[in-house]
Design an enzyme around this catalytic site. Structure first.
Site, mmCIF file in Angstrom:
data_model
loop_
_atom_site.group_PDB
_atom_site.id
_atom_site.type_symbol
_atom_site.label_atom_id
_atom_site.label_comp_id
_atom_site.label_asym_id
_atom_site.label_seq_id
_atom_site.Cartn_x
_atom_site.Cartn_y
_atom_site.Cartn_z
ATOM 1 N N ASN A 15 42.470 -2.061 0.810
ATOM 2 C CA ASN A 15 42.163 -2.094 -0.629
ATOM 3 C C ASN A 15 41.239 -0.957 -1.007
ATOM 4 O O ASN A 15 40.856 -0.137 -0.173
ATOM 5 C CB ASN A 15 41.586 -3.457 -1.012
ATOM 6 C CG ASN A 15 40.339 -3.760 -0.203
ATOM 7 O OD1 ASN A 15 39.355 -3.056 -0.295
ATOM 8 N ND2 ASN A 15 40.414 -4.794 0.628
ATOM 9 N N ALA B 84 31.863 -7.378 1.509
ATOM 10 C CA ALA B 84 33.094 -6.716 1.950
ATOM 11 C C ALA B 84 34.305 -7.249 1.195
ATOM 12 O O ALA B 84 34.343 -8.416 0.811
ATOM 13 C CB ALA B 84 33.284 -6.937 3.449
ATOM 14 N N ASP C 65 42.632 -10.723 2.838
ATOM 15 C CA ASP C 65 42.854 -12.159 3.023
ATOM 16 C C ASP C 65 43.973 -12.396 4.030
ATOM 17 O O ASP C 65 43.991 -13.409 4.715
ATOM 18 C CB ASP C 65 43.205 -12.808 1.681
ATOM 19 C CG ASP C 65 41.996 -12.828 0.760
ATOM 20 O OD1 ASP C 65 40.908 -13.183 1.242
ATOM 21 O OD2 ASP C 65 42.133 -12.457 -0.428
ATOM 22 N N LYS D 52 55.457 3.147 15.939
ATOM 23 C CA LYS D 52 55.657 3.300 14.496
ATOM 24 C C LYS D 52 56.992 2.651 14.090
ATOM 25 O O LYS D 52 58.027 2.921 14.717
ATOM 26 C CB LYS D 52 55.664 4.791 14.148
ATOM 27 C CG LYS D 52 55.689 5.031 12.671
ATOM 28 C CD LYS D 52 55.689 6.505 12.341
ATOM 29 C CE LYS D 52 56.039 6.691 10.902
ATOM 30 N NZ LYS D 52 56.531 8.027 10.614
ATOM 31 N N ASP E 168 38.104 -16.706 6.603
ATOM 32 C CA ASP E 168 37.208 -16.384 5.504
ATOM 33 C C ASP E 168 35.782 -16.368 6.051
ATOM 34 O O ASP E 168 35.220 -17.408 6.395
ATOM 35 C CB ASP E 168 37.351 -17.431 4.381
ATOM 36 C CG ASP E 168 36.694 -16.953 3.113
ATOM 37 O OD1 ASP E 168 35.505 -16.591 3.170
ATOM 38 O OD2 ASP E 168 37.357 -16.913 2.064
ATOM 39 N N PHE F 115 30.653 -12.522 -2.959
ATOM 40 C CA PHE F 115 31.058 -11.727 -4.111
ATOM 41 C C PHE F 115 32.356 -12.283 -4.670
ATOM 42 O O PHE F 115 33.140 -12.881 -3.940
ATOM 43 C CB PHE F 115 31.262 -10.255 -3.705
ATOM 44 C CG PHE F 115 30.015 -9.441 -3.838
ATOM 45 C CD1 PHE F 115 28.976 -9.620 -2.943
ATOM 46 C CD2 PHE F 115 29.879 -8.507 -4.856
ATOM 47 C CE1 PHE F 115 27.811 -8.888 -3.064
ATOM 48 C CE2 PHE F 115 28.722 -7.761 -4.991
ATOM 49 C CZ PHE F 115 27.683 -7.953 -4.090
ATOM 50 N N LYS G 144 33.248 -22.125 -1.067
ATOM 51 C CA LYS G 144 32.779 -21.461 0.155
ATOM 52 C C LYS G 144 31.356 -21.873 0.514
ATOM 53 O O LYS G 144 30.769 -21.327 1.444
ATOM 54 C CB LYS G 144 32.878 -19.945 -0.028
ATOM 55 C CG LYS G 144 34.290 -19.508 -0.394
ATOM 56 C CD LYS G 144 34.472 -18.017 -0.362
ATOM 57 C CE LYS G 144 35.856 -17.645 -0.893
ATOM 58 N NZ LYS G 144 36.346 -16.395 -0.373
HETATM 59 O O1 C5P Z 1 38.294 -15.456 -2.292
HETATM 60 P P1 C5P Z 1 37.848 -14.034 -2.401
HETATM 61 O O2 C5P Z 1 38.451 -13.141 -1.371
HETATM 62 O O3 C5P Z 1 37.943 -13.466 -3.776
HETATM 63 O O4 C5P Z 1 36.279 -14.129 -2.103
HETATM 64 C C1 C5P Z 1 35.469 -13.012 -2.055
HETATM 65 C C2 C5P Z 1 34.281 -13.279 -1.196
HETATM 66 O O5 C5P Z 1 34.696 -13.810 0.049
HETATM 67 C C3 C5P Z 1 33.510 -12.034 -0.863
HETATM 68 O O6 C5P Z 1 32.156 -12.371 -0.675
HETATM 69 C C4 C5P Z 1 34.136 -11.592 0.458
HETATM 70 O O7 C5P Z 1 33.275 -10.774 1.206
HETATM 71 C C5 C5P Z 1 34.375 -12.917 1.110
HETATM 72 N N1 C5P Z 1 35.506 -12.961 2.047
HETATM 73 C C6 C5P Z 1 35.258 -13.091 3.402
HETATM 74 N N2 C5P Z 1 36.301 -13.177 4.289
HETATM 75 C C7 C5P Z 1 37.568 -13.151 3.853
HETATM 76 C C8 C5P Z 1 37.850 -13.031 2.477
HETATM 77 C C9 C5P Z 1 36.781 -12.934 1.598
HETATM 78 O O8 C5P Z 1 34.084 -13.109 3.800
HETATM 79 N N3 C5P Z 1 38.544 -13.228 4.716
#
Ligand code: C5P
Length: 409
Positions: free
Chosen positions: A212, A276, A280, A290, A308, A327, A345
């Site tokens: 991203n 960060a 997901d 490749k 997460d 965030f 969370k």
């Molecule tokens: O659900 P979403 O991805 O929008 O949530 C964002 C928050 O979750 C951010 O704080 C991001 O750093 C954290 N996050 C995480 N691990 C993931 C996905 C998101 O720590 N796999």
């Protein structure tokens, strides 16, 4: 609690308020602190080295080409010696020099070569202060991490009334009191933090990945802001073009899994800030070679969920940090989504930012954020530099963490 035995380096600039430096020196000395001073060339027009030396009981340093001193060493040793550097009064011209990163005399050279906190105490005519050029410098200097006290509203030596009056020595003293108390407390409690930043990359094959737009800047600025408060901070960051300061322990990772492993290694900590933009999802299969067009002919990539990390921390029974900060980068329903994320969370704070605007958020030096805790929205910060926002977030974090500590205010 009054502070003592601190080493204060005072840079005395060229403004009528320079005479107040003498009062500040007396106050600092009365409470058993050591003061060394640098008098700028224009500062010399307002106060004399003799009066400063009489009060500090130390030599007053002047120009970088001072024949009596080993100037090459002075600019390093003075900064190393100091617990904090104060510029008083900070004139409009001096601010311009700092904004440009000049090193043309001892004062500016010491500052440029220093890694200590530098407190600017501006004093100038109201029109000079509100001039766009000065305000632009303020923004730049805040971005560089300089601290500001004042100026205040009041009657000035030039006879005008307005914002531009230097904070009184008493006020500077109580600012320092708060500054040192906060740091003592952080040191005593050995507060540690981890910050995640940047994007992660989830590889499909050796050369292709899902990622991203995140630059890592907001997370990095938060790590810097926490570290500047004396908090032992570990930054765990995905691929980024930023140049990280050596003072911050930085772990470079690529994938969400690697980030998760580093996060676990950094525990226990009191503070976890997950800035960060973690992917997901990750491809379920990573091809060793490749992929060829034909391999992708089905037009589909099977994805699996990444762990997460912030949720893992928020719901961790054994090592839950006292403060878990997440965030929420959103393009719609900012408030609703942020509050939902905080609950889902189990975070203590959520920093929500609107990433639908092109001039802030992802890949920008600017951000606009709303900050939520369990009780709802607690602060909105309009478009500003990520460094500025990071300092505000660090302040809120610290306040929340030390809310029950009476020596903190
Ligand atoms: O659900 P979403 O991805 O929008 O949530 C964002 C928050 O979750 C951010 O704080 C991001 O750093 C954290 N996050 C995480 N691990 C993931 C996905 C998101 O720590 N796999």
């Amino acid at each position: 609690m009054k502070f003592k035995n601190k080493k204060i380096l005072l840079i005395i600039g060229g403004g009528i308020a320079a005479y107040k430096a003498l009062d500040l020196i007396r106050l600092l000395k009365k409470h058993n602190n050591e003061v060394k001073s640098i008098l700028t060339k224009s500062g010399r027009e307002f106060v004399t080295p003799l009066s400063i030396t009489t009060l500090t009981k130390n030599k007053t340093f002047e120009d970088v080409f001072d024949k009596d001193t080993d100037a090459e060493i002075d600019h390093i040793s003075l900064s190393r010696w100091a617990d904090i550097i104060i510029v008083l009064p900070t004139t409009a011209n001096f601010m311009t020099k700092l904004s440009l990163g000049k090193a043309e005399d001892l004062a500016t050279t010491v500052i440029l070569a220093s890694n200590k906190d530098i407190l600017l105490v501006p004093a100038m005519n109201v029109r000079m202060w509100i001039h766009k050029a000065t305000q632009k410098n303020v923004k730049t200097l805040l971005d560089y991490g300089y601290l500001f006290l004042g100026p205040e509203k009041g009657e000035m030596a030039c006879g005008e009334y307005g914002e531009g009056k230097m904070s009184s020595p008493k006020k500077i003293f109580s600012y320092l009191e708060n500054y040192f108390n906060k740091r003592n407390l952080i040191k005593k409690r050995r507060i540690k933090a981890l910050v995640t930043a940047g994007p992660t990359r989830e590889y499909l094959d050796p050369v292709r990945y899902i990622s991203n737009e995140s630059s890592g800047k907001q997370g990095y600025e938060i790590a810097q802001a926490l570290s500047r408060l004396g908090i032992k901070t570990t930054l765990i960051t995905g691929p980024s073009n930023l140049i990280f300061k050596k003072e911050i322990k930085t772990k470079n990772i690529v994938t969400a899994n690697e980030m998760f492993e580093e996060v676990k290694k950094s525990l226990p900590v009191e503070i976890a800030v997950c800035a960060a933009a973690v992917s997901d999802f990750k491809p379920l299969k990573i091809s060793k070679n490749k992929l060829r067009k034909e391999d992708l002919a089905t037009n589909s990539i099977r994805l699996g969920k990444n762990i997460d990390i912030v949720e893992y921390l928020g719901k961790n029974n054994r090592y839950r940090p006292k403060l878990v900060v997440g965030f929420a980068a959103e393009t719609e329903n900012l408030n609703k989504n942020a509050v939902a994320k905080l609950r889902e969370k189990n975070c203590d704070l959520i920093i929500a930012n609107d990433v639908s605007k092109k001039d802030s958020g992802f890949n920008s030096d600017y951000n606009r954020v709303s900050i939520f805790d369990g009780s709802g929205k607690i602060q909105v910060i309009k478009k500003n530099k990520k460094s500025f926002i990071a300092n505000k977030i660090a302040e809120i974090i610290l306040k929340k963490l030390l809310v029950n500590d009476r020596s903190f205010n």
